[in-house]
Scaffold this motif. Structure first.
Motif, PDB file in Angstrom:
ATOM      1  N   TRP A 230      -0.193  -0.671   5.192  1.00  0.00           N
ATOM      2  CA  TRP A 230      -0.597   0.288   4.090  1.00  0.00           C
ATOM      3  C   TRP A 230      -1.834  -0.311   3.717  1.00  0.00           C
ATOM      4  N   CYS A 231      -2.347   0.406   2.656  1.00  0.00           N
ATOM      5  CA  CYS A 231      -3.583   0.269   1.835  1.00  0.00           C
ATOM      6  C   CYS A 231      -2.860   0.032   0.526  1.00  0.00           C
ATOM      7  N   SER A 232      -3.818  -0.723  -0.458  1.00  0.00           N
ATOM      8  CA  SER A 232      -3.302  -0.987  -1.771  1.00  0.00           C
ATOM      9  C   SER A 232      -4.161  -0.341  -2.839  1.00  0.00           C
ATOM     10  N   TYR A 233      -4.933   0.412  -2.277  1.00  0.00           N
ATOM     11  CA  TYR A 233      -5.823   1.169  -3.780  1.00  0.00           C
ATOM     12  C   TYR A 233      -5.205   2.265  -3.972  1.00  0.00           C
ATOM     13  N   LYS A 234      -3.981   3.016  -3.620  1.00  0.00           N
ATOM     14  CA  LYS A 234      -3.371   4.200  -4.131  1.00  0.00           C
ATOM     15  C   LYS A 234      -2.537   3.871  -5.099  1.00  0.00           C
ATOM     16  N   TYR A 235      -1.493   3.789  -4.834  1.00  0.00           N
ATOM     17  CA  TYR A 235      -0.149   3.403  -5.772  1.00  0.00           C
ATOM     18  C   TYR A 235      -0.446   1.886  -6.270  1.00  0.00           C
TER      19      TYR A 235
ATOM     20  N   GLN B  50       4.021  11.580   3.523  1.00  0.00           N
ATOM     21  CA  GLN B  50       2.820  11.991   4.205  1.00  0.00           C
ATOM     22  C   GLN B  50       1.916  12.632   2.885  1.00  0.00           C
ATOM     23  N   TYR B  51       0.676  12.395   3.434  1.00  0.00           N
ATOM     24  CA  TYR B  51      -0.381  12.238   2.183  1.00  0.00           C
ATOM     25  C   TYR B  51      -0.406  13.805   1.770  1.00  0.00           C
ATOM     26  N   TYR B  52      -0.411  14.765   2.492  1.00  0.00           N
ATOM     27  CA  TYR B  52      -0.648  16.066   2.207  1.00  0.00           C
ATOM     28  C   TYR B  52       0.421  16.723   1.370  1.00  0.00           C
TER      29      TYR B  52
ATOM     30  N   PHE C  33       5.517   2.485  10.418  1.00  0.00           N
ATOM     31  CA  PHE C  33       5.041   3.299   9.642  1.00  0.00           C
ATOM     32  C   PHE C  33       4.014   3.188   8.927  1.00  0.00           C
ATOM     33  N   ASP C  34       3.023   3.977   8.615  1.00  0.00           N
ATOM     34  CA  ASP C  34       1.896   3.797   7.634  1.00  0.00           C
ATOM     35  C   ASP C  34       2.681   4.075   6.098  1.00  0.00           C
ATOM     36  N   CYS C  35       2.438   3.310   5.476  1.00  0.00           N
ATOM     37  CA  CYS C  35       3.069   3.247   4.205  1.00  0.00           C
ATOM     38  C   CYS C  35       1.958   3.277   2.993  1.00  0.00           C
ATOM     39  N   ALA C  36       0.900   4.051   3.476  1.00  0.00           N
ATOM     40  CA  ALA C  36      -0.092   4.282   2.427  1.00  0.00           C
ATOM     41  C   ALA C  36       0.238   4.851   1.095  1.00  0.00           C
ATOM     42  N   HIS C  37       0.859   5.990   1.254  1.00  0.00           N
ATOM     43  CA  HIS C  37       1.389   6.785   0.285  1.00  0.00           C
ATOM     44  C   HIS C  37       2.607   6.374  -0.463  1.00  0.00           C
ATOM     45  N   ALA C  38       3.376   5.389   0.088  1.00  0.00           N
ATOM     46  CA  ALA C  38       4.790   5.057  -0.218  1.00  0.00           C
ATOM     47  C   ALA C  38       4.966   3.840  -0.866  1.00  0.00           C
TER      48      ALA C  38
ATOM     49  N   ALA D 171      -1.602  14.379  10.920  1.00  0.00           N
ATOM     50  CA  ALA D 171      -1.380  13.208  10.265  1.00  0.00           C
ATOM     51  C   ALA D 171      -2.622  12.682   9.640  1.00  0.00           C
ATOM     52  N   PHE D 172      -2.615  11.834   8.615  1.00  0.00           N
ATOM     53  CA  PHE D 172      -4.007  11.311   8.123  1.00  0.00           C
ATOM     54  C   PHE D 172      -5.043  11.199   9.136  1.00  0.00           C
ATOM     55  N   PRO D 173      -6.279  11.812   9.002  1.00  0.00           N
ATOM     56  CA  PRO D 173      -7.064  11.654  10.106  1.00  0.00           C
ATOM     57  C   PRO D 173      -7.383  10.180  10.542  1.00  0.00           C
ATOM     58  N   SER D 174      -7.369   9.340   9.676  1.00  0.00           N
ATOM     59  CA  SER D 174      -7.473   7.908  10.379  1.00  0.00           C
ATOM     60  C   SER D 174      -6.384   7.407  11.181  1.00  0.00           C
ATOM     61  N   ASP D 175      -5.194   7.862  10.829  1.00  0.00           N
ATOM     62  CA  ASP D 175      -4.099   7.446  11.635  1.00  0.00           C
ATOM     63  C   ASP D 175      -4.227   7.992  13.171  1.00  0.00           C
ATOM     64  N   HIS D 176      -4.647   9.777  13.090  1.00  0.00           N
ATOM     65  CA  HIS D 176      -4.809  10.108  14.338  1.00  0.00           C
ATOM     66  C   HIS D 176      -5.868   9.759  15.220  1.00  0.00           C
TER      67      HIS D 176
ATOM     68  N   ASN E 106      -7.565  -7.477   5.847  1.00  0.00           N
ATOM     69  CA  ASN E 106      -8.301  -6.413   6.255  1.00  0.00           C
ATOM     70  C   ASN E 106      -8.225  -4.994   5.730  1.00  0.00           C
ATOM     71  N   GLY E 107      -8.578  -3.856   6.301  1.00  0.00           N
ATOM     72  CA  GLY E 107      -8.403  -2.540   5.552  1.00  0.00           C
ATOM     73  C   GLY E 107      -7.191  -2.026   6.589  1.00  0.00           C
ATOM     74  N   LEU E 108      -6.637  -0.825   5.922  1.00  0.00           N
ATOM     75  CA  LEU E 108      -5.563  -0.312   6.645  1.00  0.00           C
ATOM     76  C   LEU E 108      -5.582   0.102   7.946  1.00  0.00           C
ATOM     77  N   THR E 109      -6.688   0.794   8.592  1.00  0.00           N
ATOM     78  CA  THR E 109      -7.005   1.269   9.555  1.00  0.00           C
ATOM     79  C   THR E 109      -7.138   0.089  10.706  1.00  0.00           C
ATOM     80  N   VAL E 110      -7.764  -1.037  10.188  1.00  0.00           N
ATOM     81  CA  VAL E 110      -8.011  -2.010  11.071  1.00  0.00           C
ATOM     82  C   VAL E 110      -6.657  -2.753  11.324  1.00  0.00           C
TER      83      VAL E 110
HETATM   84  C1  LIG Z   1      -5.562   6.391   2.353  1.00  0.00           C
HETATM   85  C2  LIG Z   1      -4.785   6.527   3.986  1.00  0.00           C
HETATM   86  C3  LIG Z   1      -5.726   5.934   4.950  1.00  0.00           C
HETATM   87  C4  LIG Z   1      -7.297   5.264   4.715  1.00  0.00           C
HETATM   88  O1  LIG Z   1      -7.394   4.198   5.688  1.00  0.00           O
HETATM   89  P1  LIG Z   1      -8.267   3.120   5.316  1.00  0.00           P
HETATM   90  O2  LIG Z   1      -8.331   2.276   6.273  1.00  0.00           O
HETATM   91  O3  LIG Z   1      -7.742   2.270   4.055  1.00  0.00           O
HETATM   92  O4  LIG Z   1      -9.938   3.757   4.857  1.00  0.00           O
HETATM   93  C5  LIG Z   1      -5.230   5.721   6.450  1.00  0.00           C
HETATM   94  N1  LIG Z   1      -4.158   6.427   6.522  1.00  0.00           N
HETATM   95  C6  LIG Z   1      -3.339   7.012   5.715  1.00  0.00           C
HETATM   96  C7  LIG Z   1      -1.948   7.515   5.978  1.00  0.00           C
HETATM   97  C8  LIG Z   1      -3.736   7.114   4.385  1.00  0.00           C
HETATM   98  O5  LIG Z   1      -2.799   7.754   3.316  1.00  0.00           O
END
Ligand SMILES: *Cc1c(COP(=O)(O)O)cnc(C)c1O
Length: 472
Positions: free
Chosen positions: A266-271, A218-220, A243-248, A158-163, A129-133
């Motif tokens: 976590w997602c895999s398209y960042k680091y 933290q993404y920001y 934990f959301d490890c997207a940026h970790a 927090a990152f909007p999608s997580d919020h 899936n994707g991270l938010t899913v």
């Molecule tokens: C990049 C990022 C996302 C993006 O979510 P997608 O489902 O991959 O689009 C969500 N949360 C955090 C904390 C992120 O850094």
């Protein structure tokens, strides 16, 4: 001599100024990971949409400092994709079970490597899936609010999608986000959270908290949270901790299993460089026997999955959370990237990262610290924690003047980085493919960009006038 981010010491050793390009060249030469850069495609300046070849040589590689947003393409990604497209063309449905990457269990090639990256056992990790899913799927099982314990603690902003995910999960269970979402802001006048404040709120409010859900980095702000301490504090109060490890992931060393983290995504398209929208990850600690709220055929035991008898034999742990068959075209680039990670270790990458980001920090402070004697001179405040243990590779730079024009001038000169209006640039030197020379070039280019932005900017006139007044 060990390379050191202590510029003055190294420069004394080299007999040059600490800001000299020779320091960067020396560090690159002594970087044992320098060959990994060759495994990635670094865009040429001329190919970046906002570059201006009248200012810089378009044939040169760009200064790519945006790996926090989208990692570079691994060279092997295209080859792996071609193999699977050929297989599809030549054998159609038989591709499910044939070749080195049978589509029906393609994830088997890569989940072990991903588990290493996050410090987990292979059976604790699913790529899907994707991270938010994945965050939603995990919350559906871990967030079981009661009248007494109904809150989710997360960082403010927090990152909007997580919020949104947390907010909608709370509403889905019939609770009110106003009451059940506990957002923790930094202290007034501060940019990042203090660990002791996080632990204190867990200690104080823990009895009403069902889930503690933080980002790892933290993404920001680029702040790396003390995940072990947060997990322990949450558990002491009977909360689940995720934990959301997207940026970790791929950025810092993670030990999800050892720390006893309950779940993570976590997602895999960042680091991790899997390409936009790449396959995401989910982790559930093996100590849990939680079951998925939603079922699909891919959660069924592989041995009997294709008997199609509609009697679910659920795989244990996170594997039972799988819903759909794997998108093989997303597995290919992720595999290409994970194989590069396999050529080194997170420990080695992190060692380089501490130096590389320390070097960036040193140069920024050297050139752009606020000067009380020249208050109108543009300066930069780094909002990322200065303690290297509390950050990954990214530094978030807060400029004393509006940043949009500076960003534009950086882009014209071949820098790829990320802007958050009104005043922040996020700069991520990634140890897999960035060089010390990239950091040095960035600082040089920033000087030119600031010069151009200021030269052009009439909004600065008041500053100039008031400086003149102080001169007179
Ligand atoms: C990049 C990022 C996302 C993006 O979510 P997608 O489902 O991959 O689009 C969500 N949360 C955090 C904390 C992120 O850094």
């Amino acid at each position: 001599m060990q390379p050191s981010s202590n510029g003055p010491r190294l420069s004394a050793f080299l007999g040059c100024s600490p800001t000299s390009v020779e320091v960067a060249a020396w560090l690159d030469e002594h970087d044992t990971l320098r060959n990994l850069r060759k495994k990635f495609l670094v865009p040429k300046i001329a190919d970046l949409p906002h570059s201006d070849p009248s200012l810089v040589d378009g044939a040169e590689k760009c200064i790519y400092l945006a790996g926090n947003s989208l990692g570079l393409q691994p060279r092997r990604a295209r080859k792996y994709l071609e193999v699977e497209l050929d297989k599809w063309a030549k054998m159609g449905v038989h591709g499910h079970t044939e070749g080195s990457r049978p589509w029906a269990w393609a994830e088997n090639n890569i989940e072990g490597i991903m588990a290493d990256l996050v410090g987990a056992k292979e059976e604790e990790v699913a790529l899907m899936n994707g991270l938010t899913v994945n965050l939603h799927l995990l919350l559906l099982s871990f967030y079981k609010p009661t009248d007494a314990r109904h809150r989710i603690l997360l960082e403010d902003k927090a990152f909007p999608s997580d919020h949104y995910a947390v907010e909608s999960q709370i509403r889905l269970r019939g609770f009110d986000p106003e009451r059940s979402m506990l957002l923790l802001p930094p202290r007034p006048g501060e940019e990042t959270l203090r660990t002791k404040d996080i632990l204190k709120v867990i200690e104080k409010e823990g009895d009403s908290i069902a889930v503690v859900m933080f980002s790892a980095v933290q993404y920001y702000t680029g702040q790396l949270f003390d995940m072990a301490a947060i997990t322990e504090a949450g558990h002491r109060k009977g909360c689940f901790v995720g934990f959301d490890c997207a940026h970790a992931v791929g950025n810092v060393e993670l030990k999800l299993h050892k720390w006893g983290v309950d779940f993570a995504c976590w997602c895999s398209y960042k680091y991790v460089n899997s390409g936009a929208g790449g396959l995401a990850g989910a982790f559930i600690h093996e100590k849990h026997s939680v079951e998925p709220a939603l079922l699909g055929w891919w959660g069924h035991d592989l041995q009997t999955r294709f008997q199609m008898n509609n009697r679910m034999q659920l795989q244990p742990g996170v594997n039972g959370f799988r819903l759909s068959n794997q998108p093989i075209l997303l597995v290919c680039p992720l595999q290409a990237s994970l194989e590069v990670f396999m050529m080194t270790s997170m420990q080695s990458l992190r060692s380089k990262s501490l130096l590389l980001t320390g070097y960036l920090e040193y140069l920024i402070q050297h050139h752009y610290t606020e000067d009380p004697d020249r208050p109108h001179r543009p300066h930069i405040r780094i909002i990322t924690p200065s303690d290297p243990q509390q950050r990954g590779c990214q530094l978030s730079l807060c400029f004393s003047i509006p940043v949009a024009k500076i960003f534009q001038e950086l882009e014209r000169r071949g820098v790829a980085c990320d802007m958050r209006e009104p005043s922040v640039l996020r700069i991520a030197p990634v140890p897999l493919y960035n060089r010390f020379r990239d950091v040095h070039r960035f600082i040089e280019t920033l000087g030119a960009a600031l010069g151009a932005a200021l030269g052009a900017a009439c909004f600065l006139l008041p500053y100039v006038l008031s400086s003149l007044k102080t001169c007179l």
